[in-house]
Design an enzyme around this catalytic site. Structure first.
Site, PDB file in Angstrom:
ATOM      1  N   HIS A 112      59.487 -12.039  33.096  1.00 42.44           N
ATOM      2  CA  HIS A 112      58.287 -11.291  32.691  1.00 42.44           C
ATOM      3  C   HIS A 112      57.848 -10.326  33.801  1.00 42.44           C
ATOM      4  O   HIS A 112      56.667  -9.971  33.894  1.00 42.44           O
ATOM      5  CB  HIS A 112      57.141 -12.236  32.285  1.00 42.44           C
ATOM      6  N   GLY A 153      69.620 -16.685  24.593  1.00 39.42           N
ATOM      7  CA  GLY A 153      69.060 -16.023  25.772  1.00 39.42           C
ATOM      8  C   GLY A 153      70.139 -15.507  26.706  1.00 39.42           C
ATOM      9  O   GLY A 153      69.881 -15.242  27.881  1.00 39.42           O
ATOM     10  N   ASP A 186      69.372  -6.298  30.591  1.00 40.51           N
ATOM     11  CA  ASP A 186      70.562  -6.906  30.003  1.00 40.51           C
ATOM     12  C   ASP A 186      71.781  -6.001  30.139  1.00 40.51           C
ATOM     13  O   ASP A 186      72.868  -6.441  30.510  1.00 40.51           O
ATOM     14  CB  ASP A 186      70.318  -7.210  28.524  1.00 40.51           C
TER      15      ASP A 186
END
Ligand code: ADP
Ligand code: MG
Length: 386
Positions: A37, A128, A176
């Protein structure tokens, strides 16, 4: 597994389209070691590419038609290159078609040929580990080669993000794709989400006899959308109350002032982000100066901060982390957005089987769903296979 899949994807392409592909490209999934986050707060993240891959077999066509297929879903999706848009690309095909669309934005005035594409993957979906970035990056490197675009890995990361934002319609950052494209054997990708600068850092896990265990709790990301939005909103509110553009500009020294200015909940959200950024920097420093056995406490502090301050953990994740630590893990934390998903545990190789068994047994005892427990290592990024 890797060679098996590489051959399977070429054979699958040939069976489906009736001719052999030109080449096979691959791109890995990723796991986030630390830095949760922090991305949308313009902070630091530290993921690595894993030894689970999407393989893409591709060949150019002479017309402007695109056909895409995957072992994952039945059927072939066919579309004209110029017709690709958020409305026409749906389901899984939005990932490869989105990448083609995003690359086309870079082909000024020129025209490119259509292509046939078939993919196979051993990146688990929705655990994930970013099966979506693995698809995007395998297709991005393939088309970059075939269309002779000459884009760098960093530019291709932006292309993957653009595809996901504009065609898939998911407001994700660039972590990612950066991990999947820039990964290196036994290295992590330290990424500054403000400057987008990335640095490859030696993890030394293999050298030190360590392995990273993934414990997929199989808990679906309950309330993930609402929870994610409210955490984002709290971070924005905290930054603006402090007179900052983003929480990236806040440091540990600002926390006393934040405690006075903010309500308790907002303060704890801010404290997570500020301390998590600091932990990412400390992890990089510890790896450089003392090696991977020195990062265990940082991983666990990250977990505590997500559990207590950011409040995004669930019982299954806490159980996975505590059980792994009790049975010899060096460090452990939940990873990903929270409210479910996976935990990671950095473990000495000789402890892996005991830790795996203990976590599985503890879940059974508590009546939780059976977790999926497996080891990953830090692998090289997206590439053309020989
Ligand atoms: P993740 O965390 O795994 O990236 P996402 O929801 O972002 O989860 O992406 C998962 C989606 O990616 C799937 O729902 C599917 O549309 C697509 N996908 C993943 N793997 C494959 C595959 N092998 N073939 C086709 N589509 C896939
Ligand atoms: Mg994804």
């Amino acid at each position: 597994m890797t060679d098996l899949l590489k051959n399977a994807v070429a054979t699958g392409f040939e069976n489906l389209f009736g001719y052999a592909p030109e080449v096979v490209w691959s791109a890995p999934g990723r796991v986030n070691l630390i830095g949760e986050h922090t991305d949308y707060n313009e902070g630091f993240v530290f993921p690595f590419a894993i030894n689970r891959h999407t393989f893409a077999a591709v060949a150019l066509r002479t017309d402007a038609v695109v056909r895409v297929a995957s072992a994952f879903a039945p059927g072939v999706i066919e579309i004209e290159l110029s017709e690709i848009s958020r409305e026409t690309a749906s389901g899984w095909s939005a990932y490869p078609l989105g990448v083609a669309w995003a690359l086309l934005q870079k082909v000024e005035g020129g025209s490119v040929q259509g292509f046939d594409l078939y993919i196979e993957s051993d990146v688990p979906v929705g655990a994930g580990l970013s099966s979506s970035a693995a698809i995007e990056c395998s297709v991005a490197v393939a088309l970059n080669d075939l269309w002779e675009l000459g884009l760098s890995q960093r530019e291709l990361a932006r292309v993957g993000q653009l595809a996901e934002n504009e065609i898939v319609g998911a407001p994700t950052g660039i972590m990612d794709q950066s991990a999947s494209l820039l990964g290196k054997l036994d290295h992590g990708v330290f990424l500054d989400c403000r400057s987008l600068e990335a640095e490859v850092i030696d993890l030394g896990f293999a050298r030190e006899g360590l392995e990273l265990l993934i414990i997929d709790t199989k808990v679906e990301h309950r309330h993930a959308d609402g929870g994610y939005a409210s955490r984002r909103a709290a971070c924005e509110a905290g930054a603006s109350a402090l007179g900052l553009r983003s929480l990236r500009e806040a440091g540990l020294a600002d926390l006393p002032r934040a405690a006075e200015l903010l309500d308790d909940v907002t303060f704890r959200r801010v404290r997570h982000v500020v301390t998590e950024n600091e932990r990412v920097l400390q992890t990089v420093a510890a790896l450089r100066e003392r090696g991977p056995r020195a990062i265990g406490e940082l991983l666990y502090s990250s977990h505590e901060s997500m559990r207590d301050d950011f409040e995004i953990s669930v019982d299954e994740l806490d159980t996975a982390v505590e059980t792994a630590l009790r049975h010899g893990a060096i460090g452990a934390r939940m990873t990903g957005g929270g409210f479910g998903g996976a935990a990671i545990a950095l473990c000495p190789i000789e402890k892996i089987s005991e830790i795996s068994r203990s976590v599985t047994a503890e879940f059974a005892l508590l009546g939780y769903a059976k977790p999926d427990v497996f080891v990953v290592s830090a692998a090289p990024g997206a590439r053309r296979e020989d």
